[in-house]
Design a protein around this motif. Structure first.
Motif: not given
Length: 90
Positions: A63-76
């Protein structure tokens, strides 16, 4: 994917999909969990088999937002429309 080897004194060895390590049948009881790296990299929301310790850890951070999603996979952002709704709500 779970690999089974010949039985030893601790039973069949099982692979944890989160750590990649082998565990005895007391430490790995075929619990399942979402693997964050698979979600970020492949958008794969299929639960995988994990050992007890990995299951507990993944449950503690789910439940913790700890993954920088767009840094790891910007194409998402361009491929998955629902991602914008999630980002706005956080």
């Amino acid at each position: 994917m779970v690999f089974f080897f010949s039985k030893g004194i601790f039973g069949e060895a099982r692979v944890c999909d989160y750590t990649g390590h082998y565990y005895c049948n007391e430490c790995h009881i075929n619990d399942t969990a979402y693997i964050p790296a698979r979600i970020v990299r492949n958008w794969d929301f299929k639960k995988q088999r994990v050992c007890k310790k990995s299951k507990a850890f993944l449950r503690s951070i789910e439940k913790r937002p700890m993954i920088p999603l767009f840094k790891l996979n910007p194409i998402l952002e361009t491929l998955v429309e629902e991602i914008n709704d999630i980002v706005v709500s956080i």
